[in-house]
Design an enzyme around this catalytic site. Sequence first.
Site, short mmCIF file in Angstrom:
data_model
loop_
_atom_site.label_atom_id
_atom_site.label_comp_id
_atom_site.label_asym_id
_atom_site.label_seq_id
_atom_site.Cartn_x
_atom_site.Cartn_y
_atom_site.Cartn_z
N ALA A 8 -5.17 4.95 6.09
CA ALA A 8 -4.01 6.01 5.61
C ALA A 8 -4.62 7.00 4.57
O ALA A 8 -4.99 6.39 3.44
CB ALA A 8 -2.60 5.47 5.38
N CYS A 9 -4.60 8.28 4.69
CA CYS A 9 -4.82 9.19 3.57
C CYS A 9 -3.67 10.30 3.49
O CYS A 9 -3.02 10.49 4.62
CB CYS A 9 -6.37 9.62 3.87
SG CYS A 9 -6.58 10.94 4.99
N PRO A 10 -3.64 11.15 2.32
CA PRO A 10 -2.81 11.97 2.40
C PRO A 10 -2.33 12.91 3.54
O PRO A 10 -1.41 13.29 3.99
CB PRO A 10 -2.88 12.88 1.24
CG PRO A 10 -3.65 11.74 0.28
CD PRO A 10 -4.57 11.13 1.41
N THR A 16 -8.74 8.99 7.39
CA THR A 16 -8.21 7.96 7.97
C THR A 16 -8.91 7.27 9.09
O THR A 16 -9.21 6.28 9.17
CB THR A 16 -6.75 8.46 8.49
OG1 THR A 16 -5.76 8.87 7.47
CG2 THR A 16 -5.93 7.43 8.94
#
Length: 103
Positions: A8-10, A16
Amino acid sequence: MFIVCVAACPTGIAHTYMAAEALEVLGKEHNWEVKVETQGSTGIDNEITLEDVERADGAIIAAEIAIDGMERFENLKTLECSVADPIKQSAAVYETMIHIINN
């Protein structure tokens, strides 16, 4: 060995899915069965179930954000790392996960 993973990334787009792919490749290289859940702008894909967690030997959380459902992994040996680590340092991720599981 069965490892559950979350990437997960922002923004939940490129990194991701790049991390998810890198974790799947890592699994194949080391004969691990791997299930990778992604959390991003489109929501949660390939969600890790309670049954997955119960049979897992460990978890890799490759994230730059707080992930939904982190409590699922509280009884697992867990490696938390940057979303970039599986992409750029897969050998280190593997070695660290093996160390965590064996200790």
